[in-house]
Scaffold this active site. Sequence first.
Site, short mmCIF file in Angstrom:
data_model
loop_
_atom_site.label_atom_id
_atom_site.label_comp_id
_atom_site.label_asym_id
_atom_site.label_seq_id
_atom_site.Cartn_x
_atom_site.Cartn_y
_atom_site.Cartn_z
CG ASP A 1 -2.11 0.84 1.17
OD1 ASP A 1 -2.23 1.30 -0.05
OD2 ASP A 1 -2.67 1.18 2.07
CG LEU B 1 9.62 -16.92 -3.50
CD1 LEU B 1 9.42 -17.06 -1.94
CD2 LEU B 1 10.12 -15.55 -4.04
CG HIS C 1 -0.45 2.28 -9.01
ND1 HIS C 1 -0.39 1.56 -7.89
CD2 HIS C 1 -1.23 3.05 -9.60
CE1 HIS C 1 -1.51 2.02 -7.36
NE2 HIS C 1 -2.13 3.01 -8.24
C1 FPP Z 1 -1.99 0.12 -3.24
O1 FPP Z 1 -1.73 1.31 -3.26
C2 FPP Z 1 -1.50 -0.43 -4.51
C3 FPP Z 1 -2.25 -1.00 -5.58
C4 FPP Z 1 -3.62 -1.25 -5.65
C5 FPP Z 1 -1.45 -1.80 -6.71
C6 FPP Z 1 -0.26 -2.53 -6.31
C7 FPP Z 1 0.43 -2.98 -7.46
C8 FPP Z 1 1.91 -2.82 -7.28
C9 FPP Z 1 3.03 -2.38 -6.22
C10 FPP Z 1 2.68 -3.12 -8.42
C11 FPP Z 1 2.58 -4.48 -8.87
C12 FPP Z 1 3.65 -5.11 -9.32
C13 FPP Z 1 3.84 -6.08 -10.06
C14 FPP Z 1 4.88 -6.67 -10.39
C15 FPP Z 1 2.50 -6.75 -10.52
P1 FPP Z 1 -2.60 2.39 -3.36
O2 FPP Z 1 -2.63 3.03 -4.64
O3 FPP Z 1 -4.16 2.19 -2.50
O4 FPP Z 1 -1.93 3.75 -2.57
P2 FPP Z 1 -2.71 4.89 -1.68
O5 FPP Z 1 -3.16 4.31 -0.57
O6 FPP Z 1 -1.25 5.65 -1.43
O7 FPP Z 1 -3.66 5.33 -2.52
#
Ligand code: FPP
Length: 251
Positions: A31, A142, A48
Site C-alpha cells: 500500500d 520461492l 504504481h
Molecule cells: C495500493 O496502493 C497498491 C495497489 C492497488 C497496486 C499494487 C501494485 C503494485 C505495487 C505493483 C505490482 C507489481 C507487479 C510486479 C505486478 P494505493 O494505490 O492504494 O496507494 P494509496 O493508499 O497511497 O492510495
Amino acid sequence: MKIPFINHNHSDESIHISHDHIPDHIAIIMDGNGRWAQKRGMPRVVGHKEGISTVVKIVNAAVKCKIKVLTLYTFSTENWKRPKPEVDTILKLPKQFLQIYLPELMANNVRIKTIGDTSHLPPHTREAVQYAVERTRDNNGLQLNFALNYGGRQEILNAMKEVFADITDAKLSIDDVDEDAFSSYLYTAGLPDPDLLIRTGGEKRLSNYLPWQLAYTEFWFTDVLWPDFSEKEFIQALEEYRLRKRRYGGL
Ligand code: FPP
C-alpha cells in the site's frame, strides 16, 4: 547456522539475519503507491510503476532468505472501483514486470502462480501471467503468488458453493468438511497459511485479503510507503517476527 546477508542496492551496508524462525509464507499488502506519487506532485500511476522496483527487491530478498511462499496483493476485487486509467495502468504492470524480470525469476528458480479470479482480467494481463506460470512451473524455489482480482469474501463464498456442489454430487460427505477440507477449496489449496503479513503505507486493516488464511498470522505494519519499502524494512519485519511467540490460542 547459515547467516544470509543482503546487499542494499543504494549503499554498501549489508544486513544480516539469523536463519532460524524464518517464516515459510509471507503475505504483503503493498500500500501507498498513490500517496508516494502525489507527495511528489506526480500522478498516482507513477507510484504504481515505481512499486514494481520494490517488488523486484523484495522478491530477491525473499529468495535470499529462503522464504518458501510470497503472496503479493496486486489487484483486489474492490480495485475495479478506481478510475479506469488507474485500473488500466495497474493491470498492465504484471506484463511490464514479467517482460523485464522473467529471466531473472527463472535464474532464481522462482515459481509464479496467481490467486484470484483471473478469468475477468484483460487478455493481455491474463496471457502474460499465464505464460509466466507455464514457464516457471518446474521451478522449485520461492513460490511467488500474485493476488490478481482477488477478494477474500468472494473466495470463501466460491469455496462454499463448490463444497455444496460436491456434497450434492455425493463427492463429499458433510461430516468430512473440516478446516483442512475447506482449505482445499480455496485458491491457496496446498499452501501453508501465511506466517507473517506485512502491510506498508500506514493503514492497519486487512482490506479483504486472505481472511480465512490469516486467522493465526502475525501482523507487521509500517508507515513506509510501498515504493520506499526496502530490504531493510523487510529484514526488520523478519527480525520482529522471530521474537514473536506464536501460541495459536494455547499458552
Ligand atoms: C495500493 O496502493 C497498491 C495497489 C492497488 C497496486 C499494487 C501494485 C503494485 C505495487 C505493483 C505490482 C507489481 C507487479 C510486479 C505486478 P494505493 O494505490 O492504494 O496507494 P494509496 O493508499 O497511497 O492510495
